[in-house]
Scaffold this motif. Structure first.
Motif: not given
Length: 253
Positions: A98, A102, A215
């Motif tokens: 992730k 991101g 993020y």
């Protein structure tokens, strides 16, 4: 005039090849010292814009600036990652993937995309613009190095992991800004954007990078809150994320 133009182009060609080879040597030594996925990934991000093909008289000034930026900042980043990354940090679990998507992907897209837009630009570069781009770039680079140095090799890392002896940093630059190393990176990316001399490309690159850092900050601060609890919440309440909060700085020593 023709001979002078050919001479300048020859010198420019020599310098972009020299920068490429110097960076390649630094990258190779870095991998020999600390071979890991994160160092490879960061090294490649700055290697791609250094590829010494496509130079023409019309795009030489901005092409040279791209070469300079990616050599200098690429070496800085590779050295930082060699010093700070531990083999056990990259777990390649769901959270790691992730973060790659991101956080890393939008920032890499900004750095590489802005570099190649600038490499193709035939807009002349004035002395004033050259000075502005260089000043912004060097300011961001120095701030990045200082922020990482003050945080220390134990605390700075690519993956959101915590060392056993890690403490909450609230002094020096971190007294004023919670994430000075990310602020520094955004200043550097601003210099990349200015070099494109293209408003839309510059804005898109800055937005992409800002998204990637935001993020990262979201998940990093969740981890810091879990790790340091009320101490971090108090620190966060009085300290700006990207920039200092006027009138809110207190002695944290």
């Amino acid at each position: 005039m023709l001979d002078a133009g050919l001479t300048f182009l020859s010198i420019a060609d020599y310098w972009i090849w020299a920068n490429f080879l110097v960076y390649l040597c630094v990258f190779a030594v870095a991998l020999y010292i600390n071979y890991n996925f994160n160092t490879i990934m960061v090294g490649v991000i700055y290697l791609l814009p250094l590829i010494p093909f496509g130079l023409e008289a019309s795009n030489a000034p901005r092409f040279l600036m791209v070469s300079f930026q990616n050599l200098v900042f690429g070496v800085i980043e590779v050295v930082i990652f060699v010093i700070t990354v531990k083999p056990r940090d990259a777990t390649f679990d769901r959270d790691h993937i992730k973060q790659l998507i991101g956080h890393v992907l939008p920032i890499a897209a900004a750095l590489i995309g802005l570099s190649f837009v600038a490499r193709m630009s035939t807009v002349p570069m004035s002395t004033l613009e050259l000075g502005l781009i260089t000043t912004v770039f060097l300011a961001g680079s120095v701030l990045r190095v200082l922020a990482v140095y003050q945080l220390g090799a134990t605390a700075f890392k690519f993956d959101i992991v915590f060392r056993d002896d890690q403490q909450l940093k609230t002094t020096h630059l971190y007294r004023f800004i919670r994430h000075p190393s990310y602020t520094a990176m955004m200043v550097v990316i601003l210099a990349y954007a200015l070099n494109t001399h293209h408003l839309l490309a510059g804005i898109l690159g800055m937005l992409s990078a800002a998204f990637g850092f935001q993020y990262r900050i979201h998940y990093e601060e969740e981890g810091l809150k879990e790790r340091f609890g009320e101490d971090y919440l108090r620190y966060r309440s009085r300290t700006g994320m990207w920039l200092p909060r006027p009138g809110r700085v207190r002695d944290s020593s």
